[in-house]
Design a protein around this motif. Structure first.
Motif, PDB file in Angstrom:
ATOM      1  N   PRO A   1       0.834  -1.213   0.000  1.00 26.53           N
ATOM      2  CA  PRO A   1       0.000   0.000   0.000  1.00 26.53           C
ATOM      3  C   PRO A   1       0.862   1.253   0.000  1.00 26.53           C
ATOM      4  O   PRO A   1       1.927   1.312   0.623  1.00 26.53           O
ATOM      5  CB  PRO A   1      -0.798  -0.123   1.302  1.00 26.53           C
ATOM      6  N   LEU A   2       0.386   2.278  -0.717  1.00 25.52           N
ATOM      7  CA  LEU A   2       1.089   3.546  -0.778  1.00 25.52           C
ATOM      8  C   LEU A   2       0.427   4.564   0.137  1.00 25.52           C
ATOM      9  O   LEU A   2      -0.793   4.549   0.341  1.00 25.52           O
ATOM     10  CB  LEU A   2       1.075   4.087  -2.214  1.00 25.52           C
ATOM     11  N   THR A   3       1.233   5.484   0.659  1.00 27.41           N
ATOM     12  CA  THR A   3       0.692   6.598   1.435  1.00 27.41           C
ATOM     13  C   THR A   3      -0.056   7.538   0.486  1.00 27.41           C
ATOM     14  O   THR A   3       0.147   7.491  -0.738  1.00 27.41           O
ATOM     15  CB  THR A   3       1.824   7.359   2.131  1.00 27.41           C
ATOM     16  N   PRO A   4      -0.906   8.412   1.004  1.00 23.74           N
ATOM     17  CA  PRO A   4      -1.622   9.350   0.128  1.00 23.74           C
ATOM     18  C   PRO A   4      -0.678  10.171  -0.756  1.00 23.74           C
ATOM     19  O   PRO A   4      -0.961  10.399  -1.937  1.00 23.74           O
ATOM     20  CB  PRO A   4      -2.400  10.227   1.112  1.00 23.74           C
ATOM     21  N   GLY A   5       0.434  10.638  -0.182  1.00 26.38           N
ATOM     22  CA  GLY A   5       1.370  11.423  -0.984  1.00 26.38           C
ATOM     23  C   GLY A   5       1.995  10.589  -2.085  1.00 26.38           C
ATOM     24  O   GLY A   5       2.131  11.040  -3.232  1.00 26.38           O
ATOM     25  N   ALA A   6       2.415   9.349  -1.765  1.00 20.05           N
ATOM     26  CA  ALA A   6       3.004   8.463  -2.765  1.00 20.05           C
ATOM     27  C   ALA A   6       1.985   8.116  -3.840  1.00 20.05           C
ATOM     28  O   ALA A   6       2.321   8.014  -5.029  1.00 20.05           O
ATOM     29  CB  ALA A   6       3.536   7.198  -2.095  1.00 20.05           C
TER      30      ALA A   6
ATOM     31  N   LEU B   1      10.661  12.587  -0.844  1.00 23.55           N
ATOM     32  CA  LEU B   1      11.558  11.720  -1.601  1.00 23.55           C
ATOM     33  C   LEU B   1      11.266  10.259  -1.300  1.00 23.55           C
ATOM     34  O   LEU B   1      11.294   9.403  -2.199  1.00 23.55           O
ATOM     35  CB  LEU B   1      13.019  12.060  -1.282  1.00 23.55           C
ATOM     36  N   GLU B   2      10.970   9.946  -0.042  1.00 19.58           N
ATOM     37  CA  GLU B   2      10.595   8.572   0.302  1.00 19.58           C
ATOM     38  C   GLU B   2       9.322   8.161  -0.428  1.00 19.58           C
ATOM     39  O   GLU B   2       9.183   7.014  -0.876  1.00 19.58           O
ATOM     40  CB  GLU B   2      10.409   8.457   1.814  1.00 19.58           C
ATOM     41  N   GLU B   3       8.388   9.094  -0.585  1.00 20.93           N
ATOM     42  CA  GLU B   3       7.153   8.784  -1.304  1.00 20.93           C
ATOM     43  C   GLU B   3       7.431   8.537  -2.793  1.00 20.93           C
ATOM     44  O   GLU B   3       6.827   7.657  -3.414  1.00 20.93           O
ATOM     45  CB  GLU B   3       6.159   9.933  -1.120  1.00 20.93           C
ATOM     46  N   VAL B   4       8.339   9.315  -3.350  1.00 22.30           N
ATOM     47  CA  VAL B   4       8.740   9.094  -4.747  1.00 22.30           C
ATOM     48  C   VAL B   4       9.318   7.689  -4.915  1.00 22.30           C
ATOM     49  O   VAL B   4       8.937   6.944  -5.834  1.00 22.30           O
ATOM     50  CB  VAL B   4       9.766  10.158  -5.185  1.00 22.30           C
TER      51      VAL B   4
ATOM     52  N   ALA C   1       8.874   5.112  -3.139  1.00 22.83           N
ATOM     53  CA  ALA C   1       7.869   4.072  -2.912  1.00 22.83           C
ATOM     54  C   ALA C   1       6.953   3.929  -4.120  1.00 22.83           C
ATOM     55  O   ALA C   1       6.544   2.818  -4.487  1.00 22.83           O
ATOM     56  CB  ALA C   1       7.048   4.401  -1.665  1.00 22.83           C
ATOM     57  N   ALA C   2       6.611   5.051  -4.758  1.00 23.50           N
ATOM     58  CA  ALA C   2       5.669   5.019  -5.875  1.00 23.50           C
ATOM     59  C   ALA C   2       6.292   4.453  -7.146  1.00 23.50           C
ATOM     60  O   ALA C   2       5.605   3.776  -7.931  1.00 23.50           O
ATOM     61  CB  ALA C   2       5.141   6.433  -6.130  1.00 23.50           C
ATOM     62  N   LEU C   3       7.567   4.716  -7.381  1.00 31.33           N
ATOM     63  CA  LEU C   3       8.183   4.312  -8.648  1.00 31.33           C
ATOM     64  C   LEU C   3       8.112   2.813  -8.902  1.00 31.33           C
ATOM     65  O   LEU C   3       7.680   2.377  -9.983  1.00 31.33           O
ATOM     66  CB  LEU C   3       9.634   4.811  -8.698  1.00 31.33           C
ATOM     67  N   PRO C   4       8.530   1.936  -7.969  1.00 25.78           N
ATOM     68  CA  PRO C   4       8.411   0.503  -8.243  1.00 25.78           C
ATOM     69  C   PRO C   4       6.965   0.066  -8.439  1.00 25.78           C
ATOM     70  O   PRO C   4       6.683  -0.826  -9.251  1.00 25.78           O
ATOM     71  CB  PRO C   4       9.035  -0.143  -6.997  1.00 25.78           C
ATOM     72  N   ALA C   5       6.042   0.674  -7.703  1.00 26.43           N
ATOM     73  CA  ALA C   5       4.637   0.267  -7.806  1.00 26.43           C
ATOM     74  C   ALA C   5       4.070   0.559  -9.185  1.00 26.43           C
ATOM     75  O   ALA C   5       3.255  -0.202  -9.715  1.00 26.43           O
ATOM     76  CB  ALA C   5       3.819   0.986  -6.730  1.00 26.43           C
ATOM     77  N   VAL C   6       4.505   1.668  -9.802  1.00 22.66           N
ATOM     78  CA  VAL C   6       3.969   2.056 -11.104  1.00 22.66           C
ATOM     79  C   VAL C   6       4.743   1.415 -12.253  1.00 22.66           C
ATOM     80  O   VAL C   6       4.158   0.994 -13.254  1.00 22.66           O
ATOM     81  CB  VAL C   6       3.984   3.588 -11.244  1.00 22.66           C
ATOM     82  N   THR C   7       6.069   1.340 -12.131  1.00 22.53           N
ATOM     83  CA  THR C   7       6.913   0.922 -13.264  1.00 22.53           C
ATOM     84  C   THR C   7       7.340  -0.535 -13.217  1.00 22.53           C
ATOM     85  O   THR C   7       7.891  -1.042 -14.208  1.00 22.53           O
ATOM     86  CB  THR C   7       8.186   1.785 -13.311  1.00 22.53           C
ATOM     87  N   ASP C   8       7.132  -1.223 -12.077  1.00 21.92           N
ATOM     88  CA  ASP C   8       7.596  -2.602 -11.886  1.00 21.92           C
ATOM     89  C   ASP C   8       9.121  -2.713 -11.848  1.00 21.92           C
ATOM     90  O   ASP C   8       9.668  -3.808 -11.970  1.00 21.92           O
ATOM     91  CB  ASP C   8       7.063  -3.543 -12.972  1.00 21.92           C
ATOM     92  N   VAL C   9       9.813  -1.594 -11.712  1.00 26.59           N
ATOM     93  CA  VAL C   9      11.268  -1.627 -11.581  1.00 26.59           C
ATOM     94  C   VAL C   9      11.608  -1.783 -10.105  1.00 26.59           C
ATOM     95  O   VAL C   9      11.198  -0.949  -9.283  1.00 26.59           O
ATOM     96  CB  VAL C   9      11.903  -0.342 -12.144  1.00 26.59           C
TER      97      VAL C   9
END
Length: 732
Positions: free
Chosen positions: A414-419, A486-489, A491-499
């Motif tokens: 799960p992502l935080t609201p900001g992420a 930056l921590e939210e960034v 966290a979001a990148l792997p969730a969206v890009t699968d990297v």
């Protein structure tokens, strides 16, 4: 005198590593009682066998006819032993001689001294037995006498062949690192080229150099004796020479060669990226009389394809790529070997391949599984021949595969609201770019560039990895808040890009001056290969703030590739040379790349090698561009001028500011541009204004909008670019 039909003892010398091949060859020529030793083979047979060996051996350096052996614990014993030979049976005193002495013991430690003492014994024998002494001619003697000292025992032999047999006589000129002819023959035999040729297979050498492998392969296929064109043999001035028997053997060999050349022969082709080397190879082929059989042309490894003018279901791709520090830096060469492996895998499925190298690490860089490895010696250098079957031989990946399990785990976290807000913007950007991504399929592009002020980062995609540059937070933003975002960034990148996280490089980018952004940040030395148009380019996401590839200039590089064919291209402030690679692949006549940094010129060398491009025709210059332009006398058709905004490099006498120094820089570059040529001038300085003096002196077209891809068309343009041409002189 020698009885021509009696069995005689012989010795054939050869390079280490091919003794078993030589023994088999001698057996096929009719030798008996063959015995291998280090760097040679002892054998027995009649005089005719000695003649046939000199004429037909593709592997021997020399053929020696032993005259005797004796104890030689010191120089006096050596002298006495040589005087015990009846030299009247060996040579006419009117002949010139040379002594080849090898070996040492406790009393004789110098080969020159041993040769001198041996010469004294022979000429003294003649003076005491007739009064006429032979002359000594070290360069072109009528006869060579070989004296070999092993411990306290000496063996004296007639050099029957008269100089090394590896010199076939066809190689009048050679490349930078010549391969000896008998070593080339051994490589071909190890790779079973004769069997391949008998089955109608082809021989291809993608980096043929002086064409030695191709010529030796053609001689084998045509059943032509390797020494058929040799002008002189040692036995011709020997007292025991049987001229009539020799002429019969020679005539038989000539007949076989004529029949061989008239037969249906296999396809034999070679390529090299250096035109000068190709010309030398063609001269050698012509000297060997093989112009109709062996064809070579100028082609880089990047353009290698299986010949298609006639069906070639089977064949051998054989190559001796450069190796060692003298011919190239090892890290760059690894990419050249990898390019060779990819070409083999792509173009020659079902064929056999063989790679000859002195560096096993480079051999492994090919990326294919070798089923056989042989050790050979090229002079003192230990070398290796690697054999490959190109059937179900999968090319190994050179970049780490994504961790699918880790990526799946991140996707479901799960992502935080900001992420989640940042993730939604990433998804929106991907939807917007989707038509372009589907059409162009770029490996590298910008996915996000501070679209939301709260998340001041740039996110770039590089194949299966991401590069994140964090901009310095504006004043008024607390450090803790910036760290959370930056921590939210991240966290979001792997969730969206699968990297997965381990494939995401994070850098904090603050405002830099000059080339501070190029300073090394880490020491992973991990280079990734990405594709842009026809080019494959190496990037480093971890060790520098910049990656080695400026993504915003992608359209300009592709534009250069469309315009450069047959033209001379100059790349100023070349960085890692991406534009140079594009130009070379697109058929530029020449490229010249100038930069002050050894690091980036070495990077360019790797990029060239990674694309199978030679450095010949692609000149690399370490220099201050302004100073270099003032002394350069060549003219160019197409110039890329992409200077830094500011530089105060220690290698420069003065600082450089693109706004301040643009006029002198552009004028100097235009002085090197042909009247019909084109200069592309670009820079990334915010607020840059082109000087009125340039607008008045030249035709300057603003092409900034045309040189920005869809991924860089948001917000303020990241760079400005002009197409600059000379004004036409008014006609009076």
């Amino acid at each position: 005198m020698v009885n021509a039909v009696d069995a005689m003892a012989w010795f054939a010398a050869c390079p280490r590593g091919m003794e078993d091949l030589l023994a088999a060859e001698l057996g096929a020529l009719g030798a008996s009682r063959t015995k291998e030793t280090v760097a040679g083979v002892h054998f027995e047979g009649p005089l005719a066998l000695g003649y046939r060996t000199c004429l037909w051996s593709r592997l021997a350096n020399r053929v020696l006819l032993p005259l005797g052996d004796f104890d030689a614990p010191d120089a006096d014993a050596l002298y006495r032993g040589l005087k015990g030979v009846d030299w009247r049976q060996v040579l006419d005193p009117r002949c010139s001689i040379a002594i080849d002495f090898s070996g040492e013991n406790r009393a004789i430690r110098n080969t020159r001294f041993g040769a001198q003492r041996s010469k004294d014994a022979i000429v003294d024998w003649f003076e005491e037995n007739g009064g006429v002494r032979p002359d000594v001619d070290r360069r072109r003697p009528d006869l060579r006498i070989n004296v070999r000292l092993s411990d306290d025992r000496a063996t004296v032999s007639l050099d029957f062949s008269g100089g090394s047999l590896h010199r076939r006589g066809y190689r009048s000129r050679q490349g930078e690192a010549p391969l000896k002819e008998n070593l080339a023959a051994a490589i071909l035999l190890r790779a079973d080229w004769p069997g391949m040729a008998a089955r109608g297979g082809a021989l291809i050498d993608p980096m043929c150099g002086s064409a030695t492998l191709l010529i030796e392969g053609a001689l084998m296929a045509a059943d032509r004796a390797p020494a058929l064109g040799r002008r002189q043999f040692g036995f011709e001035q020997w007292r025991g020479h049987q001229a009539q028997q020799w002429q019969a053997i020679l005539a038989d060999a000539q007949g076989r060669a004529d029949r061989g050349m008239a037969a249906q022969l296999p396809e034999i082709r070679g390529y090299d990226g250096d035109r000068k080397v190709v010309f030398k190879a063609q001269e050698n082929i012509a000297e060997a009389g093989l112009e109709k059989l062996v064809r070579v042309s100028c082609k880089s490894l990047a353009a290698l394809k299986k010949p298609s003018h006639r069906p070639l279901p089977d064949g051998l791709v054989l190559s001796n790529p450069p190796y060692g520090e003298r011919l190239g830096e090892k890290q760059s060469l690894a990419y050249l070997y990898r390019e060779l492996g990819e070409a083999l895998s792509r173009e020659f499925q079902g064929w056999q391949a063989a790679i000859f190298t002195a560096d096993l690490d480079l051999g492994k860089a090919v990326g294919l599984r070798s089923h056989q490895r042989y050790a050979l010696y090229n002079g003192p250098i230990k070398t290796y021949l690697l054999l490959f079957t190109l059937v179900n031989n999968r090319l190994r990946d050179i970049q780490p595969a994504p961790d699918e399990a880790a990526a799946a785990a991140v996707r479901h976290k799960p992502l935080t609201p900001g992420a989640e807000m940042f993730a939604n913007r990433l998804r929106k950007n991907r939807r917007r770019l989707k038509p372009w991504l589907k059409r162009e399929q770029p490996d590298c592009y910008r996915l996000y560039d501070a679209d939301m002020p709260e998340y001041a980062v740039a996110v770039d995609v590089y194949g299966d990895s991401l590069h994140v540059s964090e901009y310095k937070a504006p004043k008024g933003v607390e450090e803790a808040a910036a760290r959370l975002r930056l921590e939210e960034v991240m966290a979001a990148l792997p969730a969206v890009t699968d990297v997965p996280r381990e494939r995401i490089a994070l850098k904090q980018r603050q405002r830099q001056r000059g080339r501070e952004q190029y300073a090394k940040q880490d020491t992973r030395d991990e280079l990734l290969s990405v594709r842009e148009g026809r080019a494959r380019l190496l990037v480093n996401l971890w060790d520098y703030l910049d990656t080695g590839l400026f993504l915003d200039h992608r359209p300009l590089r592709l534009r250069i590739a469309e315009e450069v064919e047959g033209r001379d291209f100059l790349n100023l402030f070349c960085y890692t040379g991406a534009a140079t690679v594009h130009a070379a692949l697109a058929g530029a006549r020449t490229t010249t790349s100038v930069d002050l940094s050894n690091t980036y010129l070495d990077w360019l060398r790797k990029n060239l090698a990674h694309n199978g491009l030679p450095e010949s025709g692609n000149r690399l210059v370490k220099a201050n561009c302004l100073a270099w332009l003032s002394r350069e006398d060549r003219l160019y058709d197409l110039i890329l001028l992409d200077p830094p905004s500011f530089s105060n490099s220690r290698a420069m006498r003065d600082s450089f500011d693109v706004q301040r120094d643009q006029v002198s820089l552009v004028e100097a570059a235009m002085d090197r541009l042909r009247p019909s040529g084109l200069l592309y001038f670009s820079n990334n300085r915010r607020g840059f204004k082109i000087d009125q003096a340039l607008l008045e002196a030249f035709n300057c077209e603003d092409i900034s909008a045309q040189t920005l891809g869809p991924d860089f068309q948001r917000g303020q343009p990241i760079h400005q670019a002009w197409a600059i041409r000379h004004r036409e002189k008014s006609k009076i």
